[in-house]
Scaffold this motif. Structure first.
Motif, PDB file in Angstrom:
ATOM      1  N   ASN A 106     -13.420  50.370 -33.198  1.00 55.77           N
ATOM      2  CA  ASN A 106     -13.793  50.629 -34.585  1.00 55.77           C
ATOM      3  C   ASN A 106     -12.788  51.591 -35.182  1.00 55.77           C
ATOM      4  OD1 ASN A 106     -15.258  52.257 -36.786  1.00 55.77           O
ATOM      5  ND2 ASN A 106     -16.751  50.635 -36.382  1.00 55.77           N
ATOM      6  N   LYS A 107     -12.481  51.406 -36.444  1.00 53.15           N
ATOM      7  CA  LYS A 107     -11.476  52.235 -37.109  1.00 53.15           C
ATOM      8  C   LYS A 107     -11.885  53.703 -37.188  1.00 53.15           C
ATOM      9  CE  LYS A 107     -13.255  51.409 -41.781  1.00 53.15           C
ATOM     10  NZ  LYS A 107     -13.783  52.789 -41.922  1.00 53.15           N
ATOM     11  N   ASP A 108     -13.178  53.991 -37.061  1.00 50.84           N
ATOM     12  CA  ASP A 108     -13.635  55.375 -37.141  1.00 50.84           C
ATOM     13  C   ASP A 108     -13.571  56.105 -35.805  1.00 50.84           C
ATOM     14  OD1 ASP A 108     -14.252  55.151 -39.861  1.00 50.84           O
ATOM     15  OD2 ASP A 108     -16.253  54.368 -39.439  1.00 50.84           O
TER      16      ASP A 108
END
Length: 624
Positions: A106-108
């Motif tokens: 996930n990009k986070d």
């Protein structure tokens, strides 16, 4: 944040040069920052000792330690074929080739350095003894307050999301920052001695723990209470066991556990240790259940009890939940004179058919209280229905705040209910224009959120409310349930400081609520005013701090002298935390008779046994 030019230079440095690098050590692959200096490169002749095997890969440790505290000597080698190769065992010394990769789902999340597409060149040795590093010994101690140099001293700072670890790639400082500490051990085999649980396990059995090292914010239940600028980075999540066993799902706050040995890993937004085998509970704290409140109404205006409880998606159709909440109100809260409740759903719960009334829901609660009481307790309720599908929460549920009150002791002063769109006002006296009535319901601050419900109460008595020669004051209350923290990012995440979801909405809600409350005190500085409920925010965070300053009210935790570590009503990840607050006017804050307690009816219990995700709180006031 790092300038564009600097970022481009770093990217260029990581991509240029030979695409295949021979004879690199594990320490050189990891480097002394969060991202590998060899990301994207193929490497050959990487030598390491197998320390653990999992379902999708193996872990290697450098044969010769780097002796650099910033650099991990452990490395995850991703490849299910390699993991399932029965000819490779823990203790084997391997020479492997592969491609250095940074992986996240996930990009986070933070990236994890791994060696992908592995190929074993040779096995140099078998049966090498593998000793885990013991966290808490030999100077290997996690920091207890700060997470990252990019947080500028406060992991809860606003504005947040000012930089990204993936962009800045700062030099690791494991003796100062929690994320740096765990990153400096990435891929290593470690042991935690004398661990204890500081949170509940999730549905997979993943459990937050600390071991025999320094901790801050320790509460009496041995959890870690969050405080200003201290988000408890010393805790670590224990993930899925590598041998295929399952961690228990009934672990409780404060449970003592057997020693844990496993590998440091990064997944689903958190650093974690994947244990070699499942967690074992060795001892649970006593007593198992929290004691009830000691605060009991005196039946006069000199000793009025007021409670607050988020009863989590409450509606009449869930009979077991209705009965459990009723028992909590009787047994734990001891039937307070006035009870502010949050998350009251409409009469058919999450069926989205336009129903907004909650009469059946609240009647079910009152009926259940009566059925479990040894004596007749004449509770009544009051609330205002929200507009359909405009108050957030579970779709179709139309959650709102409401009051339960003992009609033998309290009554609404000059009842005059408002509706979903009428804004309450403070009239000369002070009096409320609508009793009860919403606070500024058309304000954009309440978009897709619950509106605060203001009410004015008087003690039941003679024509002047005279009880034994004492005259009751009007008690003004505002029941709040501010916007959720949905959209927040992990404290272990890429964004620094982490995203505090909905904080701008809560800041606006704080302003609006405070403006209403302060208008009461502007007319009568000695008025008895209580604002209480689920603020969905920490006391030290800007929305709640702003509310306290602008409203003129005092935090009852402070006024009543509740020790900071015991200020918790909620468990989330590694922290005991307080989202539910009570604020009182100066007259109540200064009164020596004012008392306050948090009742840990839920936070001490395993997930399966809790009635709500929040604990209730009870206060006692003299309003004569």
């Amino acid at each position: 944040m790092k300038t564009t030019a600097t970022l481009l230079r770093w990217l260029a440095a990581s991509l240029l040069g030979a695409t295949s690098v021979s004879g690199q050590s594990i320490a050189q692959i990891n480097g002394d920052r969060f991202l590998s200096p060899l990301n994207g490169h193929s490497v050959t002749n990487v030598t390491g000792i197998v320390t653990a095997k999992g379902p999708d890969g193996i872990w290697l440790r450098s044969v010769k330690p780097s002796c650099n505290k910033r650099v991990s000597d452990g490395l995850y080698v991703y490849g299910s074929a390699l993991a399932k190769n029965t000819s490779i065992s823990v203790g084997d010394v391997l020479v492997v080739d592969g491609k250095v990769s940074e992986y996240r789902t996930n990009k986070d999340y933070l990236y994890m350095t791994e060696l992908a597409s592995p190929k074993v060149r040779s096995i140099l040795e078998r049966g090498r003894k593998v000793e885990p590093l013991v966290i808490g010994k030999g100077g290997l101690n996690p920091p207890t307050k700060q997470y990252s140099s990019l947080d500028n001293g406060d992991v809860f700072a606003v504005p947040n999301n000012q930089s990204l670890i993936s962009a800045e790639n700062p030099l690791l400082e494991p003796e100062l920052y929690g994320l740096d500490f765990w990153e400096s051990l990435m891929g290593e085999l470690v042991t935690i001695e004398r661990p204890r649980a500081v949170g509940r396990p999730n549905q997979y059995g993943d459990t937050w723990v600390v071991g025999s090292w320094n901790t801050t914010g320790d509460n009496d239940r041995t959890g870690l209470t969050v405080s200003a600028a201290d988000g408890n980075p010393e805790a670590i999540l224990i993930g899925s066991p590598l041998d295929g066993t399952k961690n228990p799902k009934d672990t409780k706050l404060g449970d003592k556990l057997d020693a844990i040995t496993g590998v440091v890993y990064q997944a689903f937004g958190f650093y974690r240790i994947l244990p070699l085998t499942n967690i074992t509970i060795t001892e649970s704290p006593a007593p198992e259940a929290a004691p009830p409140t000691s605060l009991v109404s005196e039946g006069t205006c000199k000793g009025v009890t007021v409670g607050s409880y988020n009863i989590e998606n409450f509606y009449a159709g869930d009979v077991a939940h209705v009965q459990a909440v009723a028992k909590h109100i009787i047994q734990y809260m001891r039937t307070p004179d006035l009870l502010a409740v949050q998350e009251i759903q409409d009469d058919n719960g999450e069926t989205d058919d336009g129903t907004v009334s909650a009469d059946e829901t609240l009647t079910a609660l009152i009926t259940a209280i009566q059925s479990f009481s040894n004596t007749s307790i004449p509770y009544k309720y009051t609330y205002i229905s929200p507009l359909n599908d405009e108050s957030g929460g579970a779709p179709g549920g139309n959650i709102r705040v409401a009051y339960l009150y003992r009609a033998d002791r309290l009554r609404l002063r000059n009842p005059n209910p408002g509706n979903a769109t009428t804004a309450n006002e403070v009239l000369p006296g002070p009096e409320l224009k609508y009793n009860p009535g919403f606070v500024d319901p058309s304000n954009a601050a309440w978009t897709n959120s619950r509106k605060p419900l203001a009410a004015a109460w008087e003690f039941v008595g003679g024509s002047n409310n005279n009880i034994s020669g004492s005259t009751s004051k009007t008690l003004f209350t505002v029941n709040v349930h501010w916007g959720s923290k949905g959209g927040s990012t992990s404290l272990h995440g890429d964004a620094r400081p982490p995203v505090n979801g909905g904080v701008e909405d809560r800041l606006a809600q704080a302003e609006t609520t405070a403006s209403f409350v302060s208008s009461i005190l502007a007319q009568d500085p000695s008025a008895a005013v209580v604002t209480l409920g689920d603020f969905n925010e920490f006391a030290f965070a800007p929305p709640v701090a702003l509310f306290g300053t602008r409203s003129g009210l005092a935090d009852l935790d402070e006024a009543a002298g509740i020790p900071p570590a015991e200020r918790y009503t909620y468990l989330y990840d590694m922290s005991s935390q307080e989202l539910d607050h009570v604020f009182v006017s100066p007259a109540l804050a200064a009164a020596r008779s004012t008392r306050f307690e948090h009742v840990h009816a839920n936070t001490w219990l395993p997930y399966s046994a809790r009635t709500s995700d929040h604990d209730p709180s009870v206060a006692k006031f003299d309003i004569c």
